[in-house]
Design a protein around this motif. Structure first.
Motif, short mmCIF file in Angstrom:
data_model
loop_
_atom_site.label_atom_id
_atom_site.label_comp_id
_atom_site.label_asym_id
_atom_site.label_seq_id
_atom_site.Cartn_x
_atom_site.Cartn_y
_atom_site.Cartn_z
N LEU A 99 -5.58 3.33 -0.99
CA LEU A 99 -5.41 4.18 -2.18
C LEU A 99 -6.65 4.98 -2.53
O LEU A 99 -6.61 5.82 -3.43
N GLU A 100 -7.79 4.66 -1.89
CA GLU A 100 -9.06 5.38 -2.16
C GLU A 100 -9.48 5.27 -3.62
O GLU A 100 -10.04 6.20 -4.19
N GLY B 142 2.02 6.09 -7.59
CA GLY B 142 1.01 6.85 -8.33
C GLY B 142 0.64 6.29 -9.69
O GLY B 142 -0.34 6.74 -10.30
N ARG C 108 1.02 3.98 -3.08
CA ARG C 108 0.64 5.37 -2.80
C ARG C 108 1.71 6.32 -3.31
O ARG C 108 1.44 7.31 -3.97
N LYS C 109 2.97 5.98 -3.01
CA LYS C 109 4.08 6.83 -3.44
C LYS C 109 4.24 6.82 -4.96
O LYS C 109 4.55 7.83 -5.56
N ALA D 7 0.83 -1.20 0.00
CA ALA D 7 0.00 0.00 0.00
C ALA D 7 0.87 1.26 0.00
O ALA D 7 0.64 2.20 -0.76
N GLU D 8 1.90 1.25 0.85
CA GLU D 8 2.81 2.41 0.92
C GLU D 8 3.46 2.70 -0.43
O GLU D 8 3.51 3.85 -0.89
N GLN E 178 -2.92 4.67 -9.86
CA GLN E 178 -3.97 5.68 -9.78
C GLN E 178 -4.16 6.37 -11.13
O GLN E 178 -5.30 6.60 -11.57
#
Lengths: 418, 237
Positions: B114-115, B77, B74-75, B70-71, B80
């Protein structure tokens, strides 16, 4: 061991009776029921039975039973050895093994990975041998990172001398809190569970410098923290083992494959901790031809079937390495409790190595395996039973790979072949 | 889709504990059976996630690898951006939880996700292990979902997602539903090769990426489905 308190002696004797009854009625090897009866009568029985013996515990995901057998065979050079030869690797099995050889000064016990902390606490074993950790029956087994963490906690602050495979990063991490470790470079064939550093989660870089030669291929180090492969004291180098004095020993085992050479290297390092030199241990290792039916060849209707056990993806990789690519092969898969009820792991095995061989698929979960092979593009024949598979095959040599209960079913058909 | 279908398998080094590779292999086989050239990209957690993939897969894993995964996502991208661009995704088990706003870490602590899905997860009281069967949202027109679950997660669905299915046997999200769907993202607790047991779900993902699909020979898929569904549902199957 003759010093056992009365209650423990009674518990031990009644357990042996239960085991004998179990064998006599054909229910099994009797190792589990005997131990359970003993433990019911004297919960402290395992500790009492372990006292005053020189004891080694052997744990790993794969190769426990075989390595335990190799160590036990070698130690007989020194005297009587108590061991759980039938693979009953939880406390009931340990009680049974120790109470069956009350006066043996030496003991070597195969221990389920999850039970290692408890059994180490109870027995205070002087030697702990650790080989490999990989994904295995996830529906009932612990997650392996967590398992290695528990090993760390169990070994910290104890005097036990650990013999560990430093080519497996997770095992290295699990062993490295021990007061004393002898590192063995036993190789690592399955690497899918160790791409990340167990210490910090960073990527592990594999392969060393050119100067390291063959040792370079098994080297690993974290890219982000200082965790790295320790220098081995013992090295498996192809067919040879190099001991801490630099002496080179040709293994010449009867057991096949690289995984068994690795098991033998670990076994030699373990018996060395008992004071037994490779010169005396090796001839005994070479007498082992099969282990509880594994690697044994059985005959039926003009066919010679060699039985290979593979319980998880790493085990299948090892079985494929041993299997003769020229021979037809029977694959049998079940999903009973001891196998894990989830067959997802079939998708972690790379079956493409079977391309070009006649493949016969059977077992209770043959449809799971059939689809897996279909997706891998491997032609196969589906058989409703093992007998049907054998009958469909031409005369001659055949390899059989089966997972745990499927293997036991086949073995039972041949009178519990050893 | 460009000249070939690009399947991106995210973090096999962290999140592939349960035969997750199977989902990639099933998609590849079923795309090729339709004459679509296909490539599987294995993206390790030390590498950037490519943004031009067609279908993204993320699988199951232990607590620590889940938090690390997850970390890093997120970093990074990349995932996403790909989803914003309209790529399809199948997120399984630990990977499913990561797509929400929050999930439970090894001690139950909340870890941000991550939503990409309007869900939030936490650790439940007991582990849900076993076969699962569920009726899929009729709007998706898919047959009964079948698979195996092994998790401690409880997942609450927000208004931004719809349940993928209603459980007949098994735990799923924990409220009688299993998985969720939003846009071209499917989340599920059916771990490992969920698509091997649910080829219609594989085809749904493929059709999102490449359009309508001709039928293919499903013999071995169907035989396995029939056997599993009758073992789990008995006469209900």
């Amino acid at each position: 061991m003759s010093q056992l308190p009365l209650r423990a002696q009674l518990a031990s004797a009644l357990g042996r009776t239960a085991a004998t009854l179990s064998r006599a009625t054909g229910r099994g090897d009797g190792s589990v029921i005997g131990g359970r009866v003993g433990l019911m009568l004297e919960p402290d029985l395992l500790r009492k039975l372990a006292t005053d013996r020189k004891l080694a515990l052997v744990s790993a995901t794969n190769g426990k039973t075989t390595t335990t057998r190799l160590i036990a065979s070698a130690l007989m050079e020194l005297g009587e050895v108590a061991t759980n030869a039938f693979g009953a690797n939880m406390p009931a099995g340990h009680v049974s093994a120790l109470s069956g050889a009350k006066h043996a000064p030496f003991a070597v016990l195969e221990v389920d990975e999850k039970y290692l902390p408890e059994v180490l606490d109870t027995t205070n074993a002087g030697i702990v041998t650790l080989m490999n950790l990989s994904r295995d029956q996830m529906d009932r087994a612990a997650e392996i990172w967590l398992l290695a963490q528990k090993w760390r906690r169990a070994l910290a602050g104890k005097p036990a001398h650990v013999i560990a495979n430093c080519d497996d990063p997770l095992v290295t991490w699990g062993a490295s809190t021990a007061a004393r470790v002898t590192w063995v470079s036993g190789g690592q064939r399955w690497r899918e569970d160790s791409w990340c550093c167990p210490e910090c989660g960073g990527p592990l870089d594999r392969g060393g410098s050119r100067e390291m030669g063959q040792q370079g291929s098994v080297h690993w180090a974290c890219r982000e923290c200082t965790f790295h492969r320790p220098e081995p004291d013992w090295v498996l180098d192809g067919e040879d083992v190099i001991d801490p004095h630099g002496r080179r020993w040709r293994l010449d085992l009867q057991l096949p494959g690289e995984a068994n050479r690795s098991n033998a290297a670990i076994a030699l390092a373990t018996v060395d901790a008992f004071g037994l030199d490779p010169a005396r241990a090796l001839p005994r290792l070479r007498t082992v031809t099969s282990v509880a039916g594994r690697y044994t060849t059985v005959e039926r209707d003009g066919r010679a079937l060699r039985l290979l056990l593979a319980k998880n993806p790493a085990g299948w990789l090892e079985a494929f390495e041993v299997s003769d690519p020229r021979l037809p092969i029977i694959l049998s898969v079940n999903a009973q409790g001891p196998d894990g009820r989830d067959t997802s792991w079939l998708w972690d095995v790379d079956y493409r190595i079977l391309r070009g061989r006649p493949v016969y698929v059977t077992g209770e979960r043959r449809l799971d395996l059939a689809l897996r092979l279909d997706v891998a593009g491997i032609p196969f024949q589906l058989c409703d039973s093992f007998d049907q598979a054998v009958a469909a095959l031409p005369l001659g040599r055949i390899d059989v790979i089966a997972n745990y209960t499927a293997f036991q079913q086949i073995r039972t058909e041949f009178g519990r072949a050893v | 889709m460009q000249s070939e279908l690009s399947i991106v398998w995210i973090y096999p080094d962290l999140l592939s504990t349960y035969g997750d590779q199977g989902n990639a292999l099933v998609l590849e086989q079923r795309a090729r059976a339709r004459g679509v050239p296909t490539r599987i990209h294995h993206v390790r957690s030390s590498d950037p996630v490519p943004q031009q993939g067609d279908i993204y897969l993320i699988g199951g894993g232990e607590d620590r690898p889940q938090i690390l995964g997850a970390e890093r996502l997120r970093k990074d991208g990349g995932l996403q951006s790909a989803i914003a661009r309209g790529a399809a995704m199948l997120a399984v088990c630990a990977g499913y939880q990561i797509m929400g706003s929050v999930f439970g870490g090894e001690e139950g602590q909340p870890v941000p996700g991550l939503e990409l899905l309007d869900i939030s997860s936490s650790r439940g009281e007991r582990r849900a292990v076993g076969e699962l069967a569920a009726e899929v949202d009729p709007a998706l027109r898919l047959p009964t979902l079948t698979g195996f679950e092994n998790h401690m997660g409880v997942t609450r669905l927000g208004p931004g997602v719809r349940p993928l299915s209603r459980t007949i046997v098994g735990t799923g999200n924990g409220d009688g539903t299993e998985g969720c769907v939003a846009g071209k993202i499917i989340g599920t607790y059916l771990h490992g090769p969920a698509l091997a047991r649910n080829p219609a779900l594989a085809d749904l993902l493929l059709s999102w990426a490449i359009g309508p699909l001709p039928p293919v020979n499903d013999e071995w898929y169907q035989r396995l489905r029939d056997e599993r569904l009758s073992a789990v549902l008995g006469d209900q199957a």
